[in-house]
Scaffold this active site. Sequence first.
Site: not given
Length: 301
Positions: A116, A149, A152, A185, A226
């Site tokens: 992540d 996301n 990112e 996500s 997370d």
Amino acid sequence: MATSDSKRVLSIQSHVVHGYVGNKVATYPLQLLGFDVDPLNSVQFSNHTGYKCFKGPVSTEEELATIFNGLQENELLGQYSHLLTGYIGNPFFLRQVGNILKEIRKANPNLIYVCDPVMGDNGSLYVPKELLPVYRDEIIPLADIITPNQFEVELLTGKEVRSEAAVWEAMDWFHERNIKTVVISSSDLGQPGVLRAFLSQLDGPRLAMDIPKQGDKDLFFTGTGDLFASLFLAHSHASGDVTEAFEKTIATLQAVIKRTVELLPASDGGPVKAWERELRLVQSKKEIEEPKVLLKAQRIN
């Protein structure tokens, strides 16, 4: 050596004394879903950074190496089925994670690395900009599964993601670096009041899912990314079916947010305080263990 039924995660991310982000939000769901979890903390803060203040130390790459050497000298590396990484605030620490991953893979070539790449959200970085090239050039190519996301994804690919076509182009950027499974996500590419999540598997399905926002439009929750990464790790391991894993992960995430919204104190007209928005993780035990899939993924290809 990890066997085919081994379920042990080395989880390298943040720790907070109060609240639920990083290792605090990842460990409990993974344990409920049958995984042993070894948390290794990148920071130890009083609370997450969304409060009016936070206090605590940031771990150095030397401290990380020392702890890892203890695991290595005790011949524990082969027990790990998965490596999970989240918030890391130091580029040298992040680079050391790459070294750690290579050593664990020597002990267990079948290790699954779930990355992540926590760097920011909503157009704002909350880590030093020096982490970006380390993630992009050194860490991301080592991952099996990544869960960035939308912001990112833009940082890593260097391209705006403002359409669904751009999403799939970005997915291909990751697949070209041999990343098997990419999951975004959340994104703002859905209809008003709806988030849209995406999944692409190399030589596999491409999926999208619409996720209705919950609570007040200005309400946001910390630690959901997370939680998503830890749940997806567990469900993808359990079924091997990414569609099922995607749906179950979002089902639990939505249930936890729903429970959190339901348990918010009555509004006094002022803004919701940071401690009031902490995810109600323990209160959602049943939903973590037995997700009820209400939202189905749409197959794109």
